[in-house]
Every structure is written in C-alpha cells, then in structure tokens.
Design a protein around this motif. Structure first.
Motif, PDB file in Angstrom:
ATOM      1  N   THR A  71       0.505  -1.255  -0.380  1.00  9.31           N
ATOM      2  CA  THR A  71       0.589  -0.069  -0.455  1.00  9.31           C
ATOM      3  C   THR A  71       1.206   1.175  -0.087  1.00  9.31           C
ATOM      4  OG1 THR A  71      -1.697  -1.495   1.393  1.00  9.31           O
ATOM      5  CG2 THR A  71      -1.613   1.015   1.261  1.00  9.31           C
ATOM      6  N   THR A  72       1.780   1.122   0.691  1.00 11.28           N
ATOM      7  CA  THR A  72       3.209   2.948   0.920  1.00 11.28           C
ATOM      8  C   THR A  72       3.225   2.334  -1.372  1.00 11.28           C
ATOM      9  OG1 THR A  72       3.114   1.950   2.802  1.00 11.28           O
ATOM     10  CG2 THR A  72       5.210   3.376   2.264  1.00 11.28           C
ATOM     11  N   ASN A  73       3.848   1.993  -0.958  1.00 12.75           N
ATOM     12  CA  ASN A  73       3.956   2.237  -2.611  1.00 12.75           C
ATOM     13  C   ASN A  73       3.275   2.431  -3.155  1.00 12.75           C
ATOM     14  OD1 ASN A  73       6.963   0.655  -1.963  1.00 12.75           O
ATOM     15  ND2 ASN A  73       5.858  -1.446  -2.816  1.00 12.75           N
ATOM     16  N   TYR A  74       2.064   1.369  -3.261  1.00 15.44           N
ATOM     17  CA  TYR A  74       0.452   2.713  -4.861  1.00 15.44           C
ATOM     18  C   TYR A  74       1.152   3.842  -3.791  1.00 15.44           C
ATOM     19  CZ  TYR A  74      -4.112   1.870  -6.335  1.00 15.44           C
ATOM     20  OH  TYR A  74      -5.131   1.914  -6.863  1.00 15.44           O
ATOM     21  N   ALA A  75       0.386   4.067  -2.267  1.00 19.35           N
ATOM     22  CA  ALA A  75      -0.195   5.674  -1.953  1.00 19.35           C
ATOM     23  C   ALA A  75       0.687   6.635  -2.801  1.00 19.35           C
ATOM     24  CB  ALA A  75      -0.121   5.225  -1.092  1.00 19.35           C
ATOM     25  N   HIS A  76       2.763   5.999  -3.310  1.00 18.73           N
ATOM     26  CA  HIS A  76       3.465   6.789  -3.796  1.00 18.73           C
ATOM     27  C   HIS A  76       3.520   6.484  -5.099  1.00 18.73           C
ATOM     28  CE1 HIS A  76       4.448   8.724  -0.106  1.00 18.73           C
ATOM     29  NE2 HIS A  76       4.438   7.616   0.950  1.00 18.73           N
ATOM     30  N   GLN A  77       2.502   6.117  -5.576  1.00 20.96           N
ATOM     31  CA  GLN A  77       2.576   6.040  -7.393  1.00 20.96           C
ATOM     32  C   GLN A  77       3.868   5.351  -7.449  1.00 20.96           C
ATOM     33  OE1 GLN A  77       0.766   8.328 -10.037  1.00 20.96           O
ATOM     34  NE2 GLN A  77       0.066   9.332  -8.431  1.00 20.96           N
ATOM     35  N   TYR A  78       4.614   4.259  -6.635  1.00 18.26           N
ATOM     36  CA  TYR A  78       5.995   3.327  -7.034  1.00 18.26           C
ATOM     37  C   TYR A  78       4.654   1.789  -7.208  1.00 18.26           C
ATOM     38  CZ  TYR A  78       9.620   1.346  -5.940  1.00 18.26           C
ATOM     39  OH  TYR A  78      11.199   0.385  -5.853  1.00 18.26           O
ATOM     40  N   PRO A  79       5.325   1.512  -8.264  1.00 19.64           N
ATOM     41  CA  PRO A  79       4.776   1.088  -9.182  1.00 19.64           C
ATOM     42  C   PRO A  79       5.224  -1.114  -8.603  1.00 19.64           C
ATOM     43  CG  PRO A  79       6.145   1.299 -10.991  1.00 19.64           C
ATOM     44  CD  PRO A  79       5.975   2.486  -9.633  1.00 19.64           C
ATOM     45  N   PHE A  80       5.420  -1.427  -7.509  1.00 25.55           N
ATOM     46  CA  PHE A  80       5.531  -2.609  -6.904  1.00 25.55           C
ATOM     47  C   PHE A  80       4.665  -2.699  -6.193  1.00 25.55           C
ATOM     48  CE2 PHE A  80       8.060  -5.781  -4.600  1.00 25.55           C
ATOM     49  CZ  PHE A  80       8.292  -6.032  -5.726  1.00 25.55           C
TER      50      PHE A  80
END
Ligand code: IPD
Ligand code: CA
Ligand code: CA
Length: 275
Positions: free
Chosen positions: A94-103
C-alpha cells in the motif's frame, strides 16, 4: 475415506478473485482520494484496499459460502469451524501504491487444515499472474517457474522488509539488513512481501527473510516458493509457522548459509529512539 480437495478448482476461483481485485487497483492507480493511517505511523489504507478486498470477498463468498476468511481490512469472518481458510491481502504494498511506486499486488492464499495449499499473487501493473497449488507446481502467466540455482551468499540477491512497528522495537531487522548487505550482491527492500516471495519463486531473487508479517502477506507466496523448488522455514531452520510473523524463504541452496548469518546478528540499537 477422506476426499482429496480439488486444488485446481480453488486455484481457478482464487485467480478470478485476484484478477477482479487487480482491475480495482488499476482503476484507482494515480487517482486516490483517501489515504489514511491505520494506527502506526506509515501504515496506510486507501479506498483501493477496501474496494479490492470487497470484490475478492464477493467472488469467494459466491463459490465457497461455508469457508473461513481472514482478510486484512475486514478481519476474520465466515464459518469458524471450516478447515478451509482464505487469507487475503487485497493490496500488498500500500505504501508503494499510495506513492505511485509501481510494486504492489493482490495476494490470496488458501490454508487447508493449517497448511497453505493454494496461492495466487497478481501484479496488475506488470500484468504478472503467479499461481501455485500443492503438488501442481508454480507458474508465472501460466508458464512453469523455478527458483534460482545460486548457491553462495556471495553471488546472491536477497530481499527483506521492515514491519510498521520498526520505530518501536529494537528487533527491527535493521542489523540483519546491514549484515547481509555486506555479504551478498545486495538486499532489496521492495515493499510487497507477496511479490518478494513470488520473485524468489521465479528466480529473480535468491532469498527472502522478514519479521512482523501476517498470514495474509505470505500464505500465497509460501506455496509458490515451495512449488517452485524452494524452501520455507523459521530463521533457525525449524518448521515454518504461519502465525509466528517470521519467515525464511530461499531457493534452497543458500538456506543454511542465510539461516546461519541471520542467527549471528544481534539486534541493532540504532536509532535509540523514534525519529
Ligand atoms: C506490507 C508489505 C511490506 C512488508 C510489511 C507489510 P501492506 O504489507 O508487504 O513489504 O514489509 O511488513 O505489512 O501493509 O502493504 O499490505
Ligand atoms: Ca501486506
Ligand atoms: Ca495490504
């Protein structure tokens, strides 16, 4: 006479649910309106987590109304006396997703009588579908996968992670991270436990360890690694306990060496207090 569970059928329904969740994650990618902290600093939840979980529950509920469910956002539900328990992480990373880091991925595992037996992990960004069932092998986009053949730490690429309680406790994995970074070609912190395990299963990474995990993070991934020829245990090579929060997963060849190194590390006292 005991009836053998139809693992191929469970695998197909889990796949249907994971693909549906993936469509929700694609829809909200870059368009989030609600990003909230669940409790601990940095432990985020978004409307994508909730909606993706709802579609998974809908698919599983339609096919298996008498099974038990353990879903990250809505908790334990269903028939508590069932031997079948679905562990669901609608959005792992979720942290990646919220920062638009695609993993990030959706992870769905089926635990039968306490043993993970079916696992589906779907990465909608790369359109990679990882599937496995006990005795049926492991695949990436329907093609068989295997763990790597790397057999020394020196040649290995590892991955780990840090739980949300890392600022509160000394046993936060920082010391292990530094120690193994020194002995290997690198230690990644990619931010999605399910994909970390899927990447060990398909040989992109050679080993993974982490503490502070929940069954929904790893149930699917352990089936993938085992079916791809890898090994899963506790840090000290004793049998893996899904509810211990700790996992050591490797291509099997570096297992003893990685276990030995993890056991030599003394937890770090850095930082001495929350920053
Ligand atoms: C987290 C990720 C991360 C791991 C954390 C998990 P979430 O799951 O898998 O890689 O280090 O321990 O909680 O919160 O993104 O579903
Ligand atoms: Ca997770
Ligand atoms: Ca999650």
């Amino acid at each position: 006479m005991t009836v053998k569970p139809d693992l191929a059928h469970y695998l197909d329904i889990a796949t249907e649910a994971a693909l549906a969740a993936g469509a929700v994650l694609q829809h909200y990618w870059g368009n989030l309106e609600e990003i909230q902290e669940k409790g601990r600093p940095g432990d985020l939840v978004t409307e994508a987590d909730a909606e993706a979980e709802a579609v998974v529950l809908k698919v599983l509920g339609r096919h298996f109304p008498d099974h038990q469910i353990l879903a990250e956002e809505s908790g334990q539900q269903g028939n508590q006396s069932s031997a079948y328990l679905w562990a669901i992480d609608p959005l792992d990373g979720t942290t990646n997703y919220a920062h638009q880091y695609p993993f990030f991925a959706t992870s769905i595992g089926l635990i039968i009588e306490g043993v993970p037996q079916v696992g589906v992990i779907f990465d909608p960004f790369r359109q990679e579908l990882f599937r496995a069932a006990k005795g049926l092998g492991a695949t990436r986009n329907r093609q068989p996968i295997q763990v790597s053949t790397v057999n020394t730490l020196n040649q290995s690429l590892l991955v780990t992670g840090f739980a949300y309680d890392r600022r509160e406790i000394v046993d936060n994995n920082y010391a292990e991270f530094c120690h193994l970074t020194h002995l290997t070609q690198g230690v990644r912190r990619a931010g999605a436990a399910s994909l970390d395990l899927a990447y060990v299963a398909c040989g992109r990474l050679d080993g993974y360890w982490e503490r502070g995990l929940s069954p929904w993070d790893i149930s699917a991934g352990v089936v993938l690694v085992e079916e791809a020829g890898g090994r899963i245990t506790a840090y000290d090579e004793s049998p893996f306990d899904l509810y211990s929060g700790r996992i050591l997963a490797t291509n099997r060849h570096i297992h003893r060496a990685l276990s030995t190194e993890l056991l030599t590390v003394t937890p770090s006292t850095f930082p001495s207090k929350a920053l």
